[in-house]
Write a protein that holds these residues in place. Sequence first.
Motif, PDB file in Angstrom:
ATOM      1  N   LYS A  39      44.388  27.084  25.540  1.00 34.21           N
ATOM      2  CA  LYS A  39      44.922  26.982  27.167  1.00 34.21           C
ATOM      3  C   LYS A  39      46.142  26.071  26.830  1.00 34.21           C
ATOM      4  O   LYS A  39      47.243  26.359  27.224  1.00 34.21           O
ATOM      5  CB  LYS A  39      43.933  26.249  28.076  1.00 34.21           C
ATOM      6  CG  LYS A  39      44.702  26.023  29.192  1.00 34.21           C
ATOM      7  CD  LYS A  39      43.708  25.348  30.051  1.00 34.21           C
ATOM      8  CE  LYS A  39      44.258  24.897  31.455  1.00 34.21           C
ATOM      9  NZ  LYS A  39      45.611  25.035  31.677  1.00 34.21           N
ATOM     10  N   ASP A  61      39.750  43.823  34.848  1.00 34.86           N
ATOM     11  CA  ASP A  61      39.019  42.909  35.728  1.00 34.86           C
ATOM     12  C   ASP A  61      38.394  41.617  35.058  1.00 34.86           C
ATOM     13  O   ASP A  61      38.334  40.536  35.459  1.00 34.86           O
ATOM     14  CB  ASP A  61      37.903  43.724  36.707  1.00 34.86           C
ATOM     15  CG  ASP A  61      38.839  44.464  37.685  1.00 34.86           C
ATOM     16  OD1 ASP A  61      40.025  44.167  37.842  1.00 34.86           O
ATOM     17  OD2 ASP A  61      38.289  45.557  38.139  1.00 34.86           O
ATOM     18  N   GLN A  64      41.027  39.071  33.466  1.00 35.10           N
ATOM     19  CA  GLN A  64      41.385  38.485  34.612  1.00 35.10           C
ATOM     20  C   GLN A  64      40.524  37.315  35.137  1.00 35.10           C
ATOM     21  O   GLN A  64      40.870  36.003  35.576  1.00 35.10           O
ATOM     22  CB  GLN A  64      42.093  39.344  35.697  1.00 35.10           C
ATOM     23  CG  GLN A  64      42.995  38.548  36.779  1.00 35.10           C
ATOM     24  CD  GLN A  64      43.105  39.369  37.975  1.00 35.10           C
ATOM     25  OE1 GLN A  64      42.341  40.298  38.405  1.00 35.10           O
ATOM     26  NE2 GLN A  64      44.375  39.391  38.536  1.00 35.10           N
ATOM     27  N   ARG A  65      39.321  37.736  35.415  1.00 37.51           N
ATOM     28  CA  ARG A  65      38.281  36.804  35.938  1.00 37.51           C
ATOM     29  C   ARG A  65      38.067  35.721  34.756  1.00 37.51           C
ATOM     30  O   ARG A  65      38.072  34.416  35.278  1.00 37.51           O
ATOM     31  CB  ARG A  65      37.117  37.717  35.894  1.00 37.51           C
ATOM     32  CG  ARG A  65      35.961  36.698  36.448  1.00 37.51           C
ATOM     33  CD  ARG A  65      34.546  37.233  36.912  1.00 37.51           C
ATOM     34  NE  ARG A  65      33.962  37.558  35.466  1.00 37.51           N
ATOM     35  CZ  ARG A  65      33.069  36.863  34.850  1.00 37.51           C
ATOM     36  NH1 ARG A  65      32.978  35.484  35.190  1.00 37.51           N
ATOM     37  NH2 ARG A  65      32.383  37.271  33.825  1.00 37.51           N
ATOM     38  N   LEU A  67      40.056  34.470  32.457  1.00 40.14           N
ATOM     39  CA  LEU A  67      41.285  33.729  32.325  1.00 40.14           C
ATOM     40  C   LEU A  67      41.506  32.807  33.575  1.00 40.14           C
ATOM     41  O   LEU A  67      41.676  31.528  33.497  1.00 40.14           O
ATOM     42  CB  LEU A  67      42.493  34.489  32.160  1.00 40.14           C
ATOM     43  CG  LEU A  67      42.623  35.344  30.890  1.00 40.14           C
ATOM     44  CD1 LEU A  67      43.833  36.149  30.865  1.00 40.14           C
ATOM     45  CD2 LEU A  67      42.833  34.233  29.866  1.00 40.14           C
ATOM     46  N   ARG A  68      41.123  33.307  34.978  1.00 40.65           N
ATOM     47  CA  ARG A  68      41.272  32.521  36.130  1.00 40.65           C
ATOM     48  C   ARG A  68      40.186  31.552  36.133  1.00 40.65           C
ATOM     49  O   ARG A  68      40.764  30.305  36.635  1.00 40.65           O
ATOM     50  CB  ARG A  68      41.086  33.726  37.180  1.00 40.65           C
ATOM     51  CG  ARG A  68      41.244  32.951  38.661  1.00 40.65           C
ATOM     52  CD  ARG A  68      41.176  33.875  39.806  1.00 40.65           C
ATOM     53  NE  ARG A  68      42.198  34.981  39.716  1.00 40.65           N
ATOM     54  CZ  ARG A  68      41.790  36.046  39.988  1.00 40.65           C
ATOM     55  NH1 ARG A  68      40.531  36.635  40.429  1.00 40.65           N
ATOM     56  NH2 ARG A  68      42.930  36.907  39.985  1.00 40.65           N
ATOM     57  N   GLU A  69      38.944  31.899  35.859  1.00 44.06           N
ATOM     58  CA  GLU A  69      38.003  30.825  35.724  1.00 44.06           C
ATOM     59  C   GLU A  69      38.197  29.832  34.832  1.00 44.06           C
ATOM     60  O   GLU A  69      37.686  28.456  35.236  1.00 44.06           O
ATOM     61  CB  GLU A  69      36.586  31.521  35.348  1.00 44.06           C
ATOM     62  CG  GLU A  69      36.198  32.178  36.385  1.00 44.06           C
ATOM     63  CD  GLU A  69      34.862  32.970  36.021  1.00 44.06           C
ATOM     64  OE1 GLU A  69      34.377  32.717  34.805  1.00 44.06           O
ATOM     65  OE2 GLU A  69      34.189  33.658  36.883  1.00 44.06           O
ATOM     66  N   ASN A  70      39.022  29.889  33.748  1.00 50.77           N
ATOM     67  CA  ASN A  70      39.347  28.809  32.917  1.00 50.77           C
ATOM     68  C   ASN A  70      40.787  28.380  32.962  1.00 50.77           C
ATOM     69  O   ASN A  70      41.260  27.499  32.197  1.00 50.77           O
ATOM     70  CB  ASN A  70      39.236  29.252  31.436  1.00 50.77           C
ATOM     71  CG  ASN A  70      37.707  29.486  31.139  1.00 50.77           C
ATOM     72  OD1 ASN A  70      36.985  28.271  30.834  1.00 50.77           O
ATOM     73  ND2 ASN A  70      37.304  30.811  31.047  1.00 50.77           N
ATOM     74  N   ASP A  71      41.538  28.762  34.401  1.00 51.13           N
ATOM     75  CA  ASP A  71      42.810  28.151  34.631  1.00 51.13           C
ATOM     76  C   ASP A  71      43.737  28.364  33.112  1.00 51.13           C
ATOM     77  O   ASP A  71      44.668  27.621  32.938  1.00 51.13           O
ATOM     78  CB  ASP A  71      42.826  26.806  34.787  1.00 51.13           C
ATOM     79  CG  ASP A  71      42.292  26.465  36.135  1.00 51.13           C
ATOM     80  OD1 ASP A  71      42.249  27.245  37.000  1.00 51.13           O
ATOM     81  OD2 ASP A  71      41.347  25.466  35.969  1.00 51.13           O
ATOM     82  N   TYR A  73      47.116  30.380  32.110  1.00 46.06           N
ATOM     83  CA  TYR A  73      47.988  31.193  32.773  1.00 46.06           C
ATOM     84  C   TYR A  73      48.596  32.166  32.071  1.00 46.06           C
ATOM     85  O   TYR A  73      48.775  31.749  30.945  1.00 46.06           O
ATOM     86  CB  TYR A  73      49.062  30.140  33.617  1.00 46.06           C
ATOM     87  CG  TYR A  73      48.317  29.417  34.429  1.00 46.06           C
ATOM     88  CD1 TYR A  73      47.936  29.809  35.812  1.00 46.06           C
ATOM     89  CD2 TYR A  73      47.841  28.014  34.285  1.00 46.06           C
ATOM     90  CE1 TYR A  73      47.262  29.186  36.835  1.00 46.06           C
ATOM     91  CE2 TYR A  73      47.443  27.212  35.183  1.00 46.06           C
ATOM     92  CZ  TYR A  73      46.787  27.727  36.495  1.00 46.06           C
ATOM     93  OH  TYR A  73      46.105  27.071  37.443  1.00 46.06           O
ATOM     94  N   TYR A  74      49.078  33.314  32.532  1.00 44.59           N
ATOM     95  CA  TYR A  74      49.643  34.549  31.601  1.00 44.59           C
ATOM     96  C   TYR A  74      50.617  35.263  32.340  1.00 44.59           C
ATOM     97  O   TYR A  74      50.716  34.906  33.760  1.00 44.59           O
ATOM     98  CB  TYR A  74      48.512  35.530  31.028  1.00 44.59           C
ATOM     99  CG  TYR A  74      47.627  35.914  32.054  1.00 44.59           C
ATOM    100  CD1 TYR A  74      48.384  37.243  32.763  1.00 44.59           C
ATOM    101  CD2 TYR A  74      46.642  35.443  32.706  1.00 44.59           C
ATOM    102  CE1 TYR A  74      47.656  37.791  33.601  1.00 44.59           C
ATOM    103  CE2 TYR A  74      45.978  35.790  33.520  1.00 44.59           C
ATOM    104  CZ  TYR A  74      46.399  37.081  34.353  1.00 44.59           C
ATOM    105  OH  TYR A  74      45.772  37.648  35.092  1.00 44.59           O
TER     106      TYR A  74
END
Length: 120
Positions: A39, A61, A64-65, A67-71, A73-74
């Motif tokens: 990160k 999906d 994305q899930r 990466l989103r849950e672990n903050d 960014y991309y």
Amino acid sequence: MHGSPRIQKVNVRMTRKPTVAIDFDGTLVYGEDPVPGAKLAIDELRAAGYRILIHSCNTYDWIQRILRENDIYYDCIWEEDGKPPADWYIDDRAISFRGSWVDVLQEIEYADAGTKTREE
């Protein structure tokens, strides 16, 4: 169909930012947990002006899930067939070619020996 597309088409030569393509499994995450330092490294690359493209055989999906849950960014997730266009590639199974096939063969031999040792 309205709204923005799920991914952006990336034309490396047309973008102002250099693109770093990062493999998902074993490079960014182990299962659902981020690889230590991933990160922060991505944050630093983005702050330095690099475009971050994530690629994987996993589903959009799922990636994305996680990466989103672990903050994490991309800029985009590659969903096309084939190798994504990028200036740099980061992958846990890559061997960097530096002009010598002898060196490549030695690196494969060395990596293969390490794998066999761990399996025994």
